[in-house]
Design a protein around this motif. Structure first.
Motif, PDB file in Angstrom:
ATOM      1  N   HIS A   8       0.767  -0.856   0.059  1.00 47.69           N
ATOM      2  CA  HIS A   8       0.230   0.045  -0.094  1.00 47.69           C
ATOM      3  C   HIS A   8       1.040   1.281  -0.259  1.00 47.69           C
ATOM      4  CE1 HIS A   8      -1.769   2.799   2.422  1.00 47.69           C
ATOM      5  NE2 HIS A   8      -3.181   3.024   1.132  1.00 47.69           N
ATOM      6  N   SER A   9       1.185   1.503   0.967  1.00 50.59           N
ATOM      7  CA  SER A   9       2.456   2.625   1.346  1.00 50.59           C
ATOM      8  C   SER A   9       4.075   2.791   2.094  1.00 50.59           C
ATOM      9  CB  SER A   9       1.632   3.959   1.362  1.00 50.59           C
ATOM     10  OG  SER A   9       1.692   3.441   2.540  1.00 50.59           O
ATOM     11  N   THR A  10       4.875   2.970   1.911  1.00 51.24           N
ATOM     12  CA  THR A  10       5.976   3.075   3.130  1.00 51.24           C
ATOM     13  C   THR A  10       6.456   4.090   3.775  1.00 51.24           C
ATOM     14  OG1 THR A  10       7.607   3.841   1.090  1.00 51.24           O
ATOM     15  CG2 THR A  10       7.012   1.220   1.414  1.00 51.24           C
ATOM     16  N   GLU A  11       6.452   5.012   4.648  1.00 51.08           N
ATOM     17  CA  GLU A  11       7.370   5.833   5.797  1.00 51.08           C
ATOM     18  C   GLU A  11       8.962   5.690   5.886  1.00 51.08           C
ATOM     19  OE1 GLU A  11       4.339   7.185   8.528  1.00 51.08           O
ATOM     20  OE2 GLU A  11       2.901   6.522   6.690  1.00 51.08           O
ATOM     21  N   SER A  12       9.823   6.241   6.192  1.00 50.45           N
ATOM     22  CA  SER A  12      10.832   5.945   6.049  1.00 50.45           C
ATOM     23  C   SER A  12      10.928   6.790   7.790  1.00 50.45           C
ATOM     24  CB  SER A  12      11.357   7.150   4.842  1.00 50.45           C
ATOM     25  OG  SER A  12      11.118   8.585   5.393  1.00 50.45           O
ATOM     26  N   PHE A  13      10.518   7.417   7.797  1.00 57.96           N
ATOM     27  CA  PHE A  13      10.472   7.940   9.901  1.00 57.96           C
ATOM     28  C   PHE A  13       9.442   8.527  10.217  1.00 57.96           C
ATOM     29  CE2 PHE A  13      12.101  11.378  12.317  1.00 57.96           C
ATOM     30  CZ  PHE A  13      13.190  10.806  12.512  1.00 57.96           C
ATOM     31  N   GLY A  14       9.759   6.180  11.261  1.00 60.67           N
ATOM     32  CA  GLY A  14       8.580   6.156  11.978  1.00 60.67           C
ATOM     33  C   GLY A  14       8.791   5.876  13.490  1.00 60.67           C
ATOM     34  N   SER A  15       8.317   6.999  14.137  1.00 59.52           N
ATOM     35  CA  SER A  15       8.480   7.559  15.781  1.00 59.52           C
ATOM     36  C   SER A  15       7.593   6.378  17.097  1.00 59.52           C
ATOM     37  CB  SER A  15       8.609   8.891  15.957  1.00 59.52           C
ATOM     38  OG  SER A  15       7.414   9.332  15.924  1.00 59.52           O
ATOM     39  N   VAL A  16       6.731   6.282  15.945  1.00 60.84           N
ATOM     40  CA  VAL A  16       5.301   5.670  16.972  1.00 60.84           C
ATOM     41  C   VAL A  16       4.669   4.503  16.317  1.00 60.84           C
ATOM     42  CG1 VAL A  16       4.315   8.230  17.599  1.00 60.84           C
ATOM     43  CG2 VAL A  16       3.499   6.959  15.285  1.00 60.84           C
ATOM     44  N   ASP A  17       5.362   3.455  15.648  1.00 60.26           N
ATOM     45  CA  ASP A  17       5.396   1.776  15.051  1.00 60.26           C
ATOM     46  C   ASP A  17       6.910   0.688  15.735  1.00 60.26           C
ATOM     47  OD1 ASP A  17       2.863   2.439  13.453  1.00 60.26           O
ATOM     48  OD2 ASP A  17       3.695   4.381  13.570  1.00 60.26           O
ATOM     49  N   GLY A  18       6.473   1.213  16.723  1.00 58.06           N
ATOM     50  CA  GLY A  18       7.504   0.431  17.459  1.00 58.06           C
ATOM     51  C   GLY A  18       8.940   1.139  18.391  1.00 58.06           C
ATOM     52  N   LYS A  62      15.664  -0.095  -0.371  1.00 57.89           N
ATOM     53  CA  LYS A  62      14.761   0.963   0.642  1.00 57.89           C
ATOM     54  C   LYS A  62      14.967   1.211   1.816  1.00 57.89           C
ATOM     55  CE  LYS A  62      10.500   3.646  -0.754  1.00 57.89           C
ATOM     56  NZ  LYS A  62       9.368   3.996  -1.510  1.00 57.89           N
ATOM     57  N   ALA A  63      14.671   0.443   2.596  1.00 57.05           N
ATOM     58  CA  ALA A  63      14.819   0.328   4.573  1.00 57.05           C
ATOM     59  C   ALA A  63      16.205   0.918   4.827  1.00 57.05           C
ATOM     60  CB  ALA A  63      13.816  -0.505   4.777  1.00 57.05           C
ATOM     61  N   GLU A  64      17.238   0.333   3.952  1.00 58.02           N
ATOM     62  CA  GLU A  64      18.581   1.181   4.684  1.00 58.02           C
ATOM     63  C   GLU A  64      18.859   2.092   4.069  1.00 58.02           C
ATOM     64  OE1 GLU A  64      21.073  -2.734   5.779  1.00 58.02           O
ATOM     65  OE2 GLU A  64      20.203  -3.814   4.061  1.00 58.02           O
ATOM     66  N   ARG A  65      18.454   2.549   3.142  1.00 60.66           N
ATOM     67  CA  ARG A  65      18.981   4.346   3.201  1.00 60.66           C
ATOM     68  C   ARG A  65      18.914   4.844   4.244  1.00 60.66           C
ATOM     69  NH1 ARG A  65      15.056   4.706  -2.624  1.00 60.66           N
ATOM     70  NH2 ARG A  65      15.656   3.239  -3.141  1.00 60.66           N
ATOM     71  N   TYR A  66      17.961   4.527   5.388  1.00 60.55           N
ATOM     72  CA  TYR A  66      17.660   5.475   6.636  1.00 60.55           C
ATOM     73  C   TYR A  66      18.557   4.852   8.232  1.00 60.55           C
ATOM     74  CZ  TYR A  66      14.575   6.910   2.791  1.00 60.55           C
ATOM     75  OH  TYR A  66      13.580   7.776   1.966  1.00 60.55           O
ATOM     76  N   ARG A  67      19.181   3.973   7.951  1.00 62.20           N
ATOM     77  CA  ARG A  67      19.613   3.144   8.705  1.00 62.20           C
ATOM     78  C   ARG A  67      20.171   3.784   9.478  1.00 62.20           C
ATOM     79  NH1 ARG A  67      21.266  -2.903   8.084  1.00 62.20           N
ATOM     80  NH2 ARG A  67      21.478  -4.071  10.665  1.00 62.20           N
ATOM     81  N   ILE A 102      19.107  -6.749  10.672  1.00 65.48           N
ATOM     82  CA  ILE A 102      17.819  -5.298  10.883  1.00 65.48           C
ATOM     83  C   ILE A 102      16.428  -6.241  11.566  1.00 65.48           C
ATOM     84  CG2 ILE A 102      16.057  -4.496   9.501  1.00 65.48           C
ATOM     85  CD1 ILE A 102      17.854  -4.831   7.149  1.00 65.48           C
ATOM     86  N   ASN A 103      16.170  -5.105  12.774  1.00 69.07           N
ATOM     87  CA  ASN A 103      15.146  -5.582  13.928  1.00 69.07           C
ATOM     88  C   ASN A 103      13.575  -5.077  13.622  1.00 69.07           C
ATOM     89  OD1 ASN A 103      12.789  -4.058  15.482  1.00 69.07           O
ATOM     90  ND2 ASN A 103      14.468  -5.504  17.171  1.00 69.07           N
ATOM     91  N   THR A 104      13.428  -7.012  13.530  1.00 73.94           N
ATOM     92  CA  THR A 104      11.706  -6.913  12.515  1.00 73.94           C
ATOM     93  C   THR A 104      10.611  -6.388  14.127  1.00 73.94           C
ATOM     94  OG1 THR A 104      12.003  -8.952  12.899  1.00 73.94           O
ATOM     95  CG2 THR A 104      12.774  -7.947  10.826  1.00 73.94           C
ATOM     96  N   CYS A 105       9.386  -5.535  13.377  1.00 75.71           N
ATOM     97  CA  CYS A 105       8.574  -5.423  13.988  1.00 75.71           C
ATOM     98  C   CYS A 105       6.942  -5.953  13.516  1.00 75.71           C
ATOM     99  CB  CYS A 105       8.061  -4.101  14.885  1.00 75.71           C
ATOM    100  SG  CYS A 105       6.561  -4.321  15.621  1.00 75.71           S
ATOM    101  N   LEU A 106       6.380  -6.693  13.616  1.00 78.53           N
ATOM    102  CA  LEU A 106       5.306  -6.985  13.093  1.00 78.53           C
ATOM    103  C   LEU A 106       4.248  -6.149  13.919  1.00 78.53           C
ATOM    104  CD1 LEU A 106       3.174  -8.759  11.321  1.00 78.53           C
ATOM    105  CD2 LEU A 106       3.092 -10.178  12.937  1.00 78.53           C
ATOM    106  N   ASP A 107       2.849  -5.262  13.401  1.00 76.57           N
ATOM    107  CA  ASP A 107       2.281  -4.565  13.744  1.00 76.57           C
ATOM    108  C   ASP A 107       0.557  -5.340  13.227  1.00 76.57           C
ATOM    109  OD1 ASP A 107      -0.063  -2.762  14.305  1.00 76.57           O
ATOM    110  OD2 ASP A 107       0.845  -1.618  13.562  1.00 76.57           O
TER     111      ASP A 107
END
Length: 245
Positions: A8-18, A62-67, A102-107
């Motif tokens: 659906h989408s991605t977000e690069s800077f989540g601060s409340v989802d884990g 793509k995620a690792e660009r923001y690591r 990479i740390n993984t979280c499932l919502d």
């Protein structure tokens, strides 16, 4: 093995989802029909209108660009829709994420959860590469849960028990909807259930909001909670007092 999934989408800077700063991946598809859903555009489960599929490598590259922003606690969080509807892809994604450290979280709302095969074996495998599960508990009464979401909650509560029994770290999330999920008896019953679980690390109360109402209108889906107010600060404080302390 499934190589791609509909995103659906991605977000690069989540601060409340884990924990920490996280790269968020929202998978397409959900069978629940929560009356307060703020992303009804994620419900569609077929390929029509779901955008282009993405591979594990594409997403993690793509995620690792923001690591550099993640710090010691951050990583990726996969949400939805309901991510478990694409569990084969999710297994590949999390296993490759762990190979990349990479740390993984499932919502998840855990609606597809069952101890029947083939799902259960896949779920057990997924949990081996899952560092945290954020589990959405919507209502303790199964009939009220069915009215609110279109489905009962027995398998969701069973999922919580499985995660507890196997020691998988959990954050419990509860959306506070005035007149629907906020009465004290309901909250106290949920607190007793949470207290029976062994691996809950955090409980969050999420105040109901109508920020996604425009999506319902755009999709021409009737919104049944139009007259429900957002919770007051006192209602949120009281719910947090019961559930979080």
């Amino acid at each position: 093995m499934t190589s791609k999934a509909y995103i659906h989408s991605t977000e690069s800077f989540g601060s409340v989802d884990g924990p920490g700063i996280r790269f968020l991946i929202f998978l397409q598809g959900c069978k629940m029909r929560c009356r307060y859903c703020h992303n009804p555009d994620t419900w569609k489960t077929d390929s029509v209108g779901c955008g282009s599929p993405a591979s594990v490598a594409e997403l993690l590259d793509k995620a690792e660009r923001y690591r550099d922003y993640w710090g010691n606690e951050g990583g990726i969080t996969v949400s939805g829709g309901e991510a478990l509807l694409q569990i084969d892809f999710l297994i590949e994604l999390f296993e490759e994420a762990h190979r990349r450290n990479i740390n993984t979280c499932l919502d998840t709302a855990a609606q597809p959860f069952t101890r029947e095969e083939p799902f259960f074996g896949k779920f057990e495998r997924l949990m081996q590469s899952t560092d945290l599960v954020m589990l959405d508990l919507k209502h303790m009464d199964t009939e009220r849960h069915r009215w609110l979401t279109g489905h009962g909650n027995e398998n969701i509560l069973d999922c919580a028990c499985y995660l507890s029994d196997t020691g998988i770290p959990m954050w419990i999330r509860h959306v506070l909807v005035p007149g629907i999920t906020d009465d004290e008896e309901h909250l106290c019953e949920m607190r007793r259930f949470i207290d029976s679980l062994q691996s809950v690390k955090k409980v969050e109360v999420l105040p109901y909001h109508t920020l996604g109402l425009h999506k319902w209108e755009k999709l021409e889906i009737p919104y049944s909670l139009r007259d429900v107010p957002v919770p007051t600060a006192e209602q949120v404080r009281r719910a947090r007092e019961i559930l979080c302390q």
